[in-house]
Scaffold this active site. Sequence first.
Site, PDB file in Angstrom:
ATOM      1  N   ASN A 172      49.878  40.388  42.387  1.00  0.00           N
ATOM      2  CA  ASN A 172      49.568  41.593  43.571  1.00  0.00           C
ATOM      3  C   ASN A 172      47.967  41.494  43.756  1.00  0.00           C
ATOM      4  O   ASN A 172      47.161  41.992  42.567  1.00  0.00           O
ATOM      5  CB  ASN A 172      49.972  42.953  42.507  1.00  0.00           C
ATOM      6  CG  ASN A 172      49.247  44.084  43.077  1.00  0.00           C
ATOM      7  OD1 ASN A 172      49.037  44.310  44.089  1.00  0.00           O
ATOM      8  ND2 ASN A 172      49.472  45.239  42.311  1.00  0.00           N
ATOM      9  N   TRP A 173      47.567  41.003  44.575  1.00  0.00           N
ATOM     10  CA  TRP A 173      46.151  41.023  45.105  1.00  0.00           C
ATOM     11  C   TRP A 173      45.313  42.271  45.078  1.00  0.00           C
ATOM     12  O   TRP A 173      44.127  42.373  45.234  1.00  0.00           O
ATOM     13  CB  TRP A 173      45.876  40.169  46.235  1.00  0.00           C
ATOM     14  CG  TRP A 173      46.329  38.849  46.114  1.00  0.00           C
ATOM     15  CD1 TRP A 173      46.585  38.225  44.834  1.00  0.00           C
ATOM     16  CD2 TRP A 173      45.919  37.630  47.251  1.00  0.00           C
ATOM     17  NE1 TRP A 173      46.942  36.909  45.287  1.00  0.00           N
ATOM     18  CE2 TRP A 173      46.552  36.495  46.499  1.00  0.00           C
ATOM     19  CE3 TRP A 173      45.787  37.801  48.693  1.00  0.00           C
ATOM     20  CZ2 TRP A 173      46.704  35.270  47.447  1.00  0.00           C
ATOM     21  CZ3 TRP A 173      45.742  36.648  49.203  1.00  0.00           C
ATOM     22  CH2 TRP A 173      46.247  35.537  48.713  1.00  0.00           C
ATOM     23  N   LYS A 174      46.259  43.546  44.961  1.00  0.00           N
ATOM     24  CA  LYS A 174      45.595  44.853  45.369  1.00  0.00           C
ATOM     25  C   LYS A 174      44.326  45.051  46.342  1.00  0.00           C
ATOM     26  O   LYS A 174      44.598  44.133  47.200  1.00  0.00           O
ATOM     27  CB  LYS A 174      44.690  45.229  43.828  1.00  0.00           C
ATOM     28  CG  LYS A 174      45.557  45.001  42.762  1.00  0.00           C
ATOM     29  CD  LYS A 174      45.209  45.840  41.558  1.00  0.00           C
ATOM     30  CE  LYS A 174      46.116  45.268  40.569  1.00  0.00           C
ATOM     31  NZ  LYS A 174      45.966  46.221  39.159  1.00  0.00           N
ATOM     32  N   HIS A 206      53.883  51.639  42.571  1.00  0.00           N
ATOM     33  CA  HIS A 206      52.842  51.255  41.341  1.00  0.00           C
ATOM     34  C   HIS A 206      52.015  52.196  40.641  1.00  0.00           C
ATOM     35  O   HIS A 206      51.516  53.252  41.426  1.00  0.00           O
ATOM     36  CB  HIS A 206      51.599  50.124  42.291  1.00  0.00           C
ATOM     37  CG  HIS A 206      50.842  49.298  41.405  1.00  0.00           C
ATOM     38  ND1 HIS A 206      49.905  49.950  40.708  1.00  0.00           N
ATOM     39  CD2 HIS A 206      50.872  48.146  40.825  1.00  0.00           C
ATOM     40  CE1 HIS A 206      49.157  48.952  39.779  1.00  0.00           C
ATOM     41  NE2 HIS A 206      49.796  47.860  39.806  1.00  0.00           N
ATOM     42  N   GLU A 256      49.037  52.663  40.143  1.00  0.00           N
ATOM     43  CA  GLU A 256      47.916  53.033  40.918  1.00  0.00           C
ATOM     44  C   GLU A 256      48.028  53.989  42.122  1.00  0.00           C
ATOM     45  O   GLU A 256      47.391  54.584  42.394  1.00  0.00           O
ATOM     46  CB  GLU A 256      46.869  51.712  41.155  1.00  0.00           C
ATOM     47  CG  GLU A 256      46.140  50.923  39.935  1.00  0.00           C
ATOM     48  CD  GLU A 256      46.089  49.571  40.314  1.00  0.00           C
ATOM     49  OE1 GLU A 256      46.028  48.960  41.408  1.00  0.00           O
ATOM     50  OE2 GLU A 256      45.880  49.088  39.223  1.00  0.00           O
ATOM     51  N   GLU A 269      55.712  48.012  33.859  1.00  0.00           N
ATOM     52  CA  GLU A 269      54.066  47.985  33.794  1.00  0.00           C
ATOM     53  C   GLU A 269      53.695  49.300  32.838  1.00  0.00           C
ATOM     54  O   GLU A 269      53.386  50.254  33.475  1.00  0.00           O
ATOM     55  CB  GLU A 269      53.630  47.712  35.032  1.00  0.00           C
ATOM     56  CG  GLU A 269      53.869  46.840  36.063  1.00  0.00           C
ATOM     57  CD  GLU A 269      53.109  46.477  37.114  1.00  0.00           C
ATOM     58  OE1 GLU A 269      52.392  45.289  37.047  1.00  0.00           O
ATOM     59  OE2 GLU A 269      52.457  47.461  37.750  1.00  0.00           O
ATOM     60  N   GLY A 294      45.124  45.982  33.836  1.00  0.00           N
ATOM     61  CA  GLY A 294      43.870  45.745  34.078  1.00  0.00           C
ATOM     62  C   GLY A 294      43.030  46.072  33.103  1.00  0.00           C
ATOM     63  O   GLY A 294      41.564  46.186  33.337  1.00  0.00           O
ATOM     64  N   SER A 317      48.138  42.821  32.386  1.00  0.00           N
ATOM     65  CA  SER A 317      47.324  41.792  31.711  1.00  0.00           C
ATOM     66  C   SER A 317      47.878  40.440  31.550  1.00  0.00           C
ATOM     67  O   SER A 317      47.512  39.817  30.367  1.00  0.00           O
ATOM     68  CB  SER A 317      46.547  42.421  30.559  1.00  0.00           C
ATOM     69  OG  SER A 317      45.729  43.519  30.914  1.00  0.00           O
ATOM     70  N   GLY A 363      48.385  41.012  38.187  1.00  0.00           N
ATOM     71  CA  GLY A 363      47.389  41.654  39.202  1.00  0.00           C
ATOM     72  C   GLY A 363      45.955  40.608  39.068  1.00  0.00           C
ATOM     73  O   GLY A 363      45.934  39.617  39.532  1.00  0.00           O
ATOM     74  N   GLY A 364      44.870  41.018  38.123  1.00  0.00           N
ATOM     75  CA  GLY A 364      43.670  40.225  37.954  1.00  0.00           C
ATOM     76  C   GLY A 364      43.825  38.747  37.838  1.00  0.00           C
ATOM     77  O   GLY A 364      43.330  38.033  38.851  1.00  0.00           O
TER      78      GLY A 364
HETATM   79  C1  PEP Z   1      49.316  45.293  38.250  1.00  0.00           C
HETATM   80  O1  PEP Z   1      48.301  45.409  39.230  1.00  0.00           O
HETATM   81  O2  PEP Z   1      50.525  45.245  38.745  1.00  0.00           O
HETATM   82  C2  PEP Z   1      48.599  44.586  37.068  1.00  0.00           C
HETATM   83  C3  PEP Z   1      49.999  44.090  36.218  1.00  0.00           C
HETATM   84  O3  PEP Z   1      47.331  44.198  36.824  1.00  0.00           O
HETATM   85  P1  PEP Z   1      46.750  43.212  35.732  1.00  0.00           P
HETATM   86  O4  PEP Z   1      47.606  41.997  35.698  1.00  0.00           O
HETATM   87  O5  PEP Z   1      45.397  43.099  36.312  1.00  0.00           O
HETATM   88  O6  PEP Z   1      46.928  43.995  34.390  1.00  0.00           O
END
Ligand code: PEP
Length: 246
Positions: free
Chosen positions: A9-11, A94, A96, A164, A170, A210, A231-232
């Site tokens: 997930n590049w956000k 999500h 966010e 999640e 994050g 994470s 994500g990251g």
């Molecule tokens: C996400 O955005 O779905 C996520 C899990 O982010 P991260 O891996 O950065 O925690």
Amino acid sequence: MRKKLIAGNWKMNNDVEESLKLIKSLLTSELNEDVDVLICPAFTSLYPVIHELKNSSIKVGAQNMHFEDKGAFTGEVSPSMLKSLGVEYVIIGHSERRQHFGETDKIINKKIKACLKHGLKPILCVGESLEQREAGIEKETVRAQLIKDLDGVTDGLKIVVAYEPIWAIGTGKTATSHQANEMSSYIRAVLADIFTVDIADNILIQYGGSVKASNAKEIMEQSHIDGALVGGASLIADEFIKIINY
Ligand code: PEP
């Protein structure tokens, strides 16, 4: 047999040039064939990324969509627009989007139904906040989300669920593999109540929060975890490739 699905997930990151650079790194690397790989770029990179991946097995998803087919919804993108581009998956609900854009379970439910109606596969994100976990209500929180978000949904086999925990997104904090597997097992039991045991046994449940190269193997080896929503770490080619090749 559930095949693992590892999604990036590049956000709101990566312009077109940066997106294509990252895709090229994936295309020139050996990737674990036991895993389906999915990339979810920003809307602006969907078309070039899909074009670049047309002869590859890497799948492409969007990070959001509107539930209506078309109309006066300035700034929104419809399921049929995504479908016509060649998008296969859409991340729905999500945390966010729930937190910053006021997405309610009612809206999420409409989006899940719109995805299925258009032949798109929703990745439904659920998870509790730190306060909810500390209060010991993480399971009932996730159960309530699943029941509301999947209300009236009949096509259980076409959905993916991503567990999640909000406190792990994050933040660098990861749920322990035991916590993640315990919740995934619980999610599967709730899905069995919503659909049937047979359907629930075949639904992919990802963990997100994470995930990185150093913890991917342990997470992926858990009996109820069928992949990861990353994500990251999905923005760094080497790191994401190591996660895929855990
Ligand atoms: C996400 O955005 O779905 C996520 C899990 O982010 P991260 O891996 O950065 O925690």
